[in-house]
Design a protein around this motif. Sequence first.
Motif, PDB file in Angstrom:
ATOM      1  N   ARG A 248       0.824  -1.211   0.000  1.00  0.00           N
ATOM      2  CA  ARG A 248       0.000   0.000   0.000  1.00  0.00           C
ATOM      3  C   ARG A 248       0.857   1.260   0.000  1.00  0.00           C
ATOM      4  O   ARG A 248       0.565   2.216  -0.723  1.00  0.00           O
ATOM      5  CB  ARG A 248      -0.934   0.003   1.214  1.00  0.00           C
ATOM      6  CG  ARG A 248      -1.868   1.208   1.236  1.00  0.00           C
ATOM      7  CD  ARG A 248      -2.933   1.064   2.294  1.00  0.00           C
ATOM      8  NE  ARG A 248      -2.351   0.996   3.631  1.00  0.00           N
ATOM      9  CZ  ARG A 248      -3.079   0.836   4.740  1.00  0.00           C
ATOM     10  NH1 ARG A 248      -4.380   0.714   4.654  1.00  0.00           N
ATOM     11  NH2 ARG A 248      -2.474   0.800   5.932  1.00  0.00           N
ATOM     12  N   ARG A 251       2.301   1.760  -3.427  1.00  0.00           N
ATOM     13  CA  ARG A 251       1.266   2.272  -4.343  1.00  0.00           C
ATOM     14  C   ARG A 251       1.016   3.753  -4.092  1.00  0.00           C
ATOM     15  O   ARG A 251       0.897   4.549  -5.037  1.00  0.00           O
ATOM     16  CB  ARG A 251      -0.020   1.478  -4.149  1.00  0.00           C
ATOM     17  CG  ARG A 251      -1.120   1.823  -5.156  1.00  0.00           C
ATOM     18  CD  ARG A 251      -2.425   1.120  -4.837  1.00  0.00           C
ATOM     19  NE  ARG A 251      -2.247  -0.315  -4.679  1.00  0.00           N
ATOM     20  CZ  ARG A 251      -2.331  -0.964  -3.519  1.00  0.00           C
ATOM     21  NH1 ARG A 251      -2.581  -0.287  -2.397  1.00  0.00           N
ATOM     22  NH2 ARG A 251      -2.183  -2.255  -3.467  1.00  0.00           N
ATOM     23  N   ASP A 252       0.984   4.141  -2.819  1.00  0.00           N
ATOM     24  CA  ASP A 252       0.734   5.543  -2.482  1.00  0.00           C
ATOM     25  C   ASP A 252       1.878   6.442  -2.959  1.00  0.00           C
ATOM     26  O   ASP A 252       1.646   7.553  -3.448  1.00  0.00           O
ATOM     27  CB  ASP A 252       0.543   5.698  -0.974  1.00  0.00           C
ATOM     28  CG  ASP A 252      -0.758   5.087  -0.484  1.00  0.00           C
ATOM     29  OD1 ASP A 252      -1.620   4.781  -1.327  1.00  0.00           O
ATOM     30  OD2 ASP A 252      -0.884   4.895   0.742  1.00  0.00           O
ATOM     31  N   SER A 255       1.582   6.874  -6.662  1.00  0.00           N
ATOM     32  CA  SER A 255       0.462   7.772  -6.957  1.00  0.00           C
ATOM     33  C   SER A 255       0.828   9.224  -6.677  1.00  0.00           C
ATOM     34  O   SER A 255       0.412  10.134  -7.404  1.00  0.00           O
ATOM     35  CB  SER A 255      -0.767   7.371  -6.123  1.00  0.00           C
ATOM     36  OG  SER A 255      -1.221   6.088  -6.468  1.00  0.00           O
ATOM     37  N   GLU A 256       1.607   9.451  -5.626  1.00  0.00           N
ATOM     38  CA  GLU A 256       2.015  10.815  -5.294  1.00  0.00           C
ATOM     39  C   GLU A 256       2.891  11.402  -6.392  1.00  0.00           C
ATOM     40  O   GLU A 256       2.745  12.583  -6.751  1.00  0.00           O
ATOM     41  CB  GLU A 256       2.750  10.826  -3.959  1.00  0.00           C
ATOM     42  CG  GLU A 256       3.289  12.196  -3.544  1.00  0.00           C
ATOM     43  CD  GLU A 256       2.206  13.236  -3.334  1.00  0.00           C
ATOM     44  OE1 GLU A 256       2.557  14.432  -3.309  1.00  0.00           O
ATOM     45  OE2 GLU A 256       1.023  12.868  -3.186  1.00  0.00           O
ATOM     46  N   ARG A 258       2.835  10.600  -9.557  1.00  0.00           N
ATOM     47  CA  ARG A 258       1.942  10.881 -10.695  1.00  0.00           C
ATOM     48  C   ARG A 258       1.102  12.135 -10.439  1.00  0.00           C
ATOM     49  O   ARG A 258       0.853  12.940 -11.357  1.00  0.00           O
ATOM     50  CB  ARG A 258       1.031   9.675 -10.968  1.00  0.00           C
ATOM     51  CG  ARG A 258       1.781   8.398 -11.327  1.00  0.00           C
ATOM     52  CD  ARG A 258       2.636   8.581 -12.560  1.00  0.00           C
ATOM     53  NE  ARG A 258       3.412   7.373 -12.868  1.00  0.00           N
ATOM     54  CZ  ARG A 258       4.667   7.376 -13.253  1.00  0.00           C
ATOM     55  NH1 ARG A 258       5.319   8.518 -13.391  1.00  0.00           N
ATOM     56  NH2 ARG A 258       5.284   6.258 -13.524  1.00  0.00           N
ATOM     57  N   HIS A 259       0.682  12.325  -9.194  1.00  0.00           N
ATOM     58  CA  HIS A 259      -0.075  13.534  -8.849  1.00  0.00           C
ATOM     59  C   HIS A 259       0.792  14.781  -9.018  1.00  0.00           C
ATOM     60  O   HIS A 259       0.345  15.791  -9.583  1.00  0.00           O
ATOM     61  CB  HIS A 259      -0.594  13.427  -7.418  1.00  0.00           C
ATOM     62  CG  HIS A 259      -1.201  14.695  -6.895  1.00  0.00           C
ATOM     63  ND1 HIS A 259      -2.407  15.200  -7.363  1.00  0.00           N
ATOM     64  CD2 HIS A 259      -0.755  15.584  -5.953  1.00  0.00           C
ATOM     65  CE1 HIS A 259      -2.680  16.334  -6.725  1.00  0.00           C
ATOM     66  NE2 HIS A 259      -1.696  16.580  -5.876  1.00  0.00           N
ATOM     67  N   ARG A 269       5.460  10.802 -18.036  1.00  0.00           N
ATOM     68  CA  ARG A 269       5.406   9.898 -16.894  1.00  0.00           C
ATOM     69  C   ARG A 269       6.808   9.330 -16.693  1.00  0.00           C
ATOM     70  O   ARG A 269       7.289   8.510 -17.475  1.00  0.00           O
ATOM     71  CB  ARG A 269       4.388   8.776 -17.142  1.00  0.00           C
ATOM     72  CG  ARG A 269       2.950   9.258 -17.102  1.00  0.00           C
ATOM     73  CD  ARG A 269       1.988   8.179 -17.556  1.00  0.00           C
ATOM     74  NE  ARG A 269       1.971   7.037 -16.657  1.00  0.00           N
ATOM     75  CZ  ARG A 269       1.179   6.913 -15.595  1.00  0.00           C
ATOM     76  NH1 ARG A 269       0.360   7.902 -15.278  1.00  0.00           N
ATOM     77  NH2 ARG A 269       1.193   5.832 -14.854  1.00  0.00           N
TER      78      ARG A 269
END
Length: 396
Positions: A248, A251-252, A255-256, A258-259, A269
Motif C-alpha cells: 500500500r 502504491r501511495d 500515486s504521489e 503521478r499527482h 510519466r
Amino acid sequence: MPDRITLVTALQGAGWHPAAWRTAGPAAQRLTSLRHWRDVVVEQDRLGVDAVTIEDSFTAGPVDAAGDLDTSTVVGRLDALLVANAVAPATRALGLVPTVSVTHTEPFHVATGLQTLDHVSQGRAGWRIQVSPTPREAALFGRRPGGDEASVLFDEAREVAEVVSRLWDSWDDDAIIRDVTTGRFIDRDRIHNAEFAGSFVSVHGASIVPRSPQGRPPVFSLAHRADAAAFAVDAADVVLVTPGYDGREARDLLSEIRHLEQVAGSDVRRPVLADLAVLIGSSSAAAADALASLDTAAGAPYASTSDTSVLATTVPELVTLIGALRDLGFAGVRLRPLRIPLDSTAIARELVPALVTAGLRADVASRPTADLRTRLGIAPAVGRYASASAPVEVPA
C-alpha cells in the motif's frame, strides 16, 4: 505496466551497512583503489544489471551524535564522477550514474564533467543529483554559512539543473563540421550561449565540451520526502522512492509522483524505481542472522537509521517482491547492497538470472547496448537551440 523491469545497483564503499567493512575481507583494504571499483562495476556490467549509481558526499563519512566522524564505519571516499570516468572503458553496456552535489559545485563543472563521462562511456552516463545541507559540508568551501533550509537548497538545485541542461544543449549535434576546404572545424552558428540569470546562479556562455552522445544524460533524484519528491518531478528523468514493507505504501508513493507530475503540468510519466536496501542470504533465516550480526557489530539496527526498507531476504523472495512492484506500475528497482561484494555479487550472479526465469527481464545475451536514455525508456533529448541554427552545406 512496464514489460521489462529496470535493475540498478547502488554502490557505496564496502556496502550500505555501517559494519559491512568488517565482513568484506580483502576488499575492505581496497576501497580507495581503482581495482575495487572496477571489479565490482565490471561484474554488474557483464552479468546484466542496467546501471549502477555511485554514492558521494562532501563528508568523508557518517558522523556520530557529537558531530564527529564515526570511526566505526568506513571513513574516506573517492570522487564518484572520477570513479565513473575511470571504470567506463572497462564496461560495455552498463549505465554509470555518479552522485554529484549541486549545493557547492559550479554548474559549469557539473555539466562538463558529466558530458565527459557520456563521451567516455559512449552514451551511458547518468547523474544522481543531490543537495548538501550540512554546515560541515559548507565549511569546506567557506562561501556560505551552511545549514540552509531544505526549501532554499532545492530552489537552488532547480536553477543549477536548468543551467546544466542548457549547457548540455549549447552545442548542436552537428556543430563540428570539419570543413577542410574552408578551414573551419566548427560552425559558430551551431554553438549557443546558455543565458540564465536566477536567484542563485547566473551563467552566460557555452559548454567547452561538444554535445555528448545522449545530448542530456538522464538525471536521477531520490524522492524520500515531500520536498524532495516535488524537486524530483521538476528536475529529474528518473525518480527513486523509498517504500516501506507493504504494497500500500509503495502504491501511495507512486500515486504521489503521478499527482505531482499532473500538478506540474507535465505530460511525461517518469520511470519510478523502488529504492530498497538488501542483504541476500541462502535462506530467510541465514539472511536475518547475517543482518543481526552486522547490527550487533554496529551497536544499533541499521533499519533505525535507513531512509528506506532494509530487507534480509533471499533471491526468490526478492523476485516475488520485484514482480509485485512491477504489477503496481514501478519501472524497476534500485537495490542498495548492505555488503559489497557479497550482496552486489548476489544481485548480479543470482538475482539477474532469476528475474530472467521469472519473465521480468530479457536474457543478458539479448540485452540492448543502446544509450542509457533508451534503455530506461526515456525519449531522446532534442537540443533546445537546434532550430535556431541554419544548416550549412559542407562540401564533400
